[in-house]
Design a protein around this motif. Structure first.
Motif, short mmCIF file in Angstrom:
data_model
loop_
_atom_site.label_atom_id
_atom_site.label_comp_id
_atom_site.label_asym_id
_atom_site.label_seq_id
_atom_site.Cartn_x
_atom_site.Cartn_y
_atom_site.Cartn_z
N GLY A 174 4.24 58.60 -11.42
CA GLY A 174 3.62 59.36 -12.51
C GLY A 174 3.73 60.86 -12.34
N LEU A 175 4.77 61.31 -11.62
CA LEU A 175 4.96 62.74 -11.38
C LEU A 175 6.19 63.29 -12.10
CD1 LEU A 175 4.29 65.38 -9.97
CD2 LEU A 175 5.45 64.51 -7.92
N MET A 176 7.34 62.60 -11.96
CA MET A 176 8.59 63.11 -12.49
C MET A 176 9.07 62.28 -13.67
SD MET A 176 8.84 65.60 -10.40
CE MET A 176 10.44 66.26 -10.85
N LEU A 177 9.78 62.92 -14.57
CA LEU A 177 10.27 62.29 -15.79
C LEU A 177 11.50 61.44 -15.51
CD1 LEU A 177 10.17 62.16 -18.96
CD2 LEU A 177 11.74 64.13 -18.94
N ALA A 178 11.55 60.27 -16.14
CA ALA A 178 12.72 59.39 -16.10
C ALA A 178 13.21 59.17 -17.52
CB ALA A 178 12.38 58.05 -15.44
N PRO A 179 14.51 59.02 -17.72
CA PRO A 179 15.02 58.75 -19.08
C PRO A 179 14.56 57.40 -19.58
CG PRO A 179 16.78 58.51 -17.46
CD PRO A 179 15.60 59.08 -16.72
N ALA A 180 14.14 57.35 -20.85
CA ALA A 180 13.61 56.11 -21.41
C ALA A 180 13.73 56.13 -22.93
CB ALA A 180 12.14 55.93 -21.00
N ARG A 181 13.70 54.94 -23.50
CA ARG A 181 13.64 54.83 -24.96
C ARG A 181 12.25 55.23 -25.43
NH1 ARG A 181 16.02 50.12 -23.05
NH2 ARG A 181 18.25 49.92 -23.54
N THR A 182 12.18 55.76 -26.63
CA THR A 182 10.90 56.19 -27.18
C THR A 182 10.39 55.16 -28.18
OG1 THR A 182 11.54 58.52 -26.96
CG2 THR A 182 9.70 58.02 -28.44
N PRO A 183 9.22 54.57 -27.95
CA PRO A 183 8.68 53.61 -28.92
C PRO A 183 8.22 54.31 -30.19
CG PRO A 183 7.07 54.05 -27.20
CD PRO A 183 8.32 54.77 -26.79
N LYS A 184 8.26 53.60 -31.29
CA LYS A 184 7.82 54.18 -32.56
C LYS A 184 6.31 54.34 -32.61
CE LYS A 184 11.69 52.58 -35.41
NZ LYS A 184 12.09 51.78 -36.60
N ARG A 185 5.60 53.39 -31.98
CA ARG A 185 4.14 53.43 -31.97
C ARG A 185 3.63 53.40 -30.54
NH1 ARG A 185 2.06 48.68 -35.73
NH2 ARG A 185 3.91 47.63 -34.88
N PRO A 186 2.50 54.03 -30.27
CA PRO A 186 1.95 54.01 -28.91
C PRO A 186 1.63 52.59 -28.47
CG PRO A 186 0.86 55.68 -30.23
CD PRO A 186 1.68 54.85 -31.18
N LEU A 187 1.79 52.33 -27.19
CA LEU A 187 1.37 51.07 -26.61
C LEU A 187 -0.15 51.10 -26.41
CD1 LEU A 187 4.46 51.14 -26.19
CD2 LEU A 187 4.12 50.00 -24.01
N VAL A 188 -0.74 49.98 -26.08
CA VAL A 188 -2.18 49.90 -25.87
C VAL A 188 -2.43 49.33 -24.48
CG1 VAL A 188 -4.38 48.96 -26.67
CG2 VAL A 188 -2.57 49.52 -28.34
N LEU A 189 -3.14 50.11 -23.65
CA LEU A 189 -3.45 49.69 -22.29
C LEU A 189 -4.95 49.51 -22.13
CD1 LEU A 189 -2.68 49.15 -19.32
CD2 LEU A 189 -2.88 51.62 -18.93
N HIS A 190 -5.36 48.30 -21.79
CA HIS A 190 -6.76 48.02 -21.45
C HIS A 190 -6.88 48.11 -19.93
CE1 HIS A 190 -7.67 46.23 -25.49
NE2 HIS A 190 -6.36 46.07 -25.46
N GLY A 191 -7.68 49.07 -19.46
CA GLY A 191 -7.81 49.25 -18.02
C GLY A 191 -8.90 50.25 -17.70
N CYS A 192 -8.93 50.69 -16.45
CA CYS A 192 -9.87 51.74 -16.06
C CYS A 192 -9.24 52.56 -14.94
CB CYS A 192 -11.23 51.18 -15.67
SG CYS A 192 -11.27 50.32 -14.09
N GLU A 193 -9.73 53.76 -14.75
CA GLU A 193 -9.12 54.71 -13.83
C GLU A 193 -8.96 54.16 -12.41
OE1 GLU A 193 -7.39 58.06 -12.21
OE2 GLU A 193 -7.63 57.49 -14.31
N PRO A 194 -9.99 53.57 -11.78
CA PRO A 194 -9.82 53.18 -10.37
C PRO A 194 -9.12 51.85 -10.14
CG PRO A 194 -12.06 52.73 -11.06
CD PRO A 194 -11.38 53.40 -12.23
N ASP A 195 -8.93 51.03 -11.16
CA ASP A 195 -8.29 49.74 -10.96
C ASP A 195 -6.85 49.93 -10.47
OD1 ASP A 195 -7.89 46.79 -11.36
OD2 ASP A 195 -6.47 47.54 -12.88
N PRO A 196 -6.49 49.37 -9.31
CA PRO A 196 -5.14 49.61 -8.75
C PRO A 196 -4.01 49.18 -9.69
CG PRO A 196 -6.58 48.62 -7.11
CD PRO A 196 -7.32 48.56 -8.41
N GLY A 197 -4.16 48.02 -10.34
CA GLY A 197 -3.13 47.56 -11.25
C GLY A 197 -2.98 48.49 -12.44
N SER A 198 -4.10 48.95 -12.98
CA SER A 198 -4.05 49.90 -14.09
C SER A 198 -3.37 51.19 -13.66
CB SER A 198 -5.47 50.21 -14.59
OG SER A 198 -6.12 49.04 -15.06
N ARG A 199 -3.62 51.64 -12.43
CA ARG A 199 -2.98 52.85 -11.92
C ARG A 199 -1.47 52.69 -11.89
NH1 ARG A 199 -5.35 56.70 -9.16
NH2 ARG A 199 -7.05 55.35 -8.49
N LEU A 200 -1.00 51.55 -11.38
CA LEU A 200 0.44 51.32 -11.29
C LEU A 200 1.09 51.34 -12.67
CD1 LEU A 200 0.48 48.46 -8.62
CD2 LEU A 200 0.99 50.88 -8.27
#
Length: 283
Positions: A174-200
């Motif tokens: 989550g520091l440096m930019l990588a080339p990627a396709r741009t989605p038309k609509r935002p994705l939706v992430l259900h999570g919380c800040e300290p959850d390790p899986g959510s962090r990944l």
């Protein structure tokens, strides 16, 4: 392919260093408010982490617009490839301060469309969120007051704040930019800040520059859960989500930490970073 044990350990260590802050939203006297919030940030930034923790504690959903870096050689560098850094610069250009000077582009940047405010800097943003959306909170968590209430000495405060980044120091985290396709609509992430899986998952979304709506959920639930309205994909679990994001959106690896400054750099007020001062790389 399962997530490696080292990945889980380092992601969990970062949460432990912050006392699992944000694992449970603070209790309220009524339902949480639903302001329209746009957060320009990047996952590895310690200052952005403070804002994400506050959003989690307050139970506020937010549209996250990732702004990973293109190089650590200079502060403030960005090119047209950094879609949301360009957008953030436009927002800041419009927000001229009282002295008539345009503020330096930095993160986090919060656009509160409900309150019609543009806010720059973690301390300013955290104070605004508590003032505008925390008045019916029964009691602010003591650990949040300690870590995010401005009571610690600056050096100690920074040490606690940067610890999760030190546990996850690579460009792909989550520091440096990588080339990627741009989605038309935002994705939706259900999570919380300290959850390790959510962090990944947040790290991967940030590195790929993919916008997403963060739906705050307690750490006790099955997390993370990702929905992609562009394809109909939905699943629980970090391993499945990371595989999907790579297959669906990734076009290449993240830029090196000390990658060359882009020839089409759009920033007008760059300055050497502390890393470049130490390493003194050739430009």
């Amino acid at each position: 392919m399962p997530v490696g044990r080292l990945e889980w350990i380092s992601a969990s260590a970062g949460s432990l260093a912050r006392g699992w802050l944000g694992a449970t939203p603070a209790p309220r006297r009524g339902p949480p408010p639903t302001p329209a919030l746009r957060l320009y940030e990047y996952e590895a930034s310690p200052w952005c982490r403070r804002v994400r923790e506050t959003l989690c504690v307050l139970g506020l959903d937010v549209l996250v617009l990732p702004c990973p870096r293109e190089t650590l050689r200079l502060e403030g560098v960005y090119s047209a490839r950094s879609r949301f850094r360009v957008e953030a610069a436009e927002k800041l250009t419009a927000a001229v301060d009282a002295a008539g000077e345009k503020p330096h582009i930095s993160f986090p940047l919060l656009i509160d469309e409900t309150a019609h405010q543009t806010l720059l800097g973690s301390a300013t943003i955290v104070a605004h969120l508590w003032e505008a959306y925390g008045r019916d909170v029964v009691e602010r968590p003591r650990f949040d007051v300690l870590l995010n209430g401005g009571h610690l000495p600056k050096l100690l405060d920074f040490a606690f704040l940067i610890a999760p980044s030190a546990c996850r120091p690579l460009g792909e985290h989550g520091l440096m930019l990588a080339p990627a396709r741009t989605p038309k609509r935002p994705l939706v992430l259900h999570g919380c800040e300290p959850d390790p899986g959510s962090r990944l998952v947040r790290e991967r979304l940030c590195t790929l520059g993919i916008p997403y709506i963060q739906k705050q959920r307690p750490a006790s639930g099955p997390l993370p859960h990702l929905e992609d309205p562009n394809t109909g994909f939905a699943t629980f679990g970090a391993a499945q989500v990371l595989r999907y994001l790579n297959d669906q959106y990734r076009l290449g690896k993240a830029r090196d930490l000390l990658a060359s400054v882009p020839a089409d750099n759009l920033a007008h007020d760059t300055r050497p970073s502390w890393i470049s001062r130490i390493l003194k790389p050739d430009r």
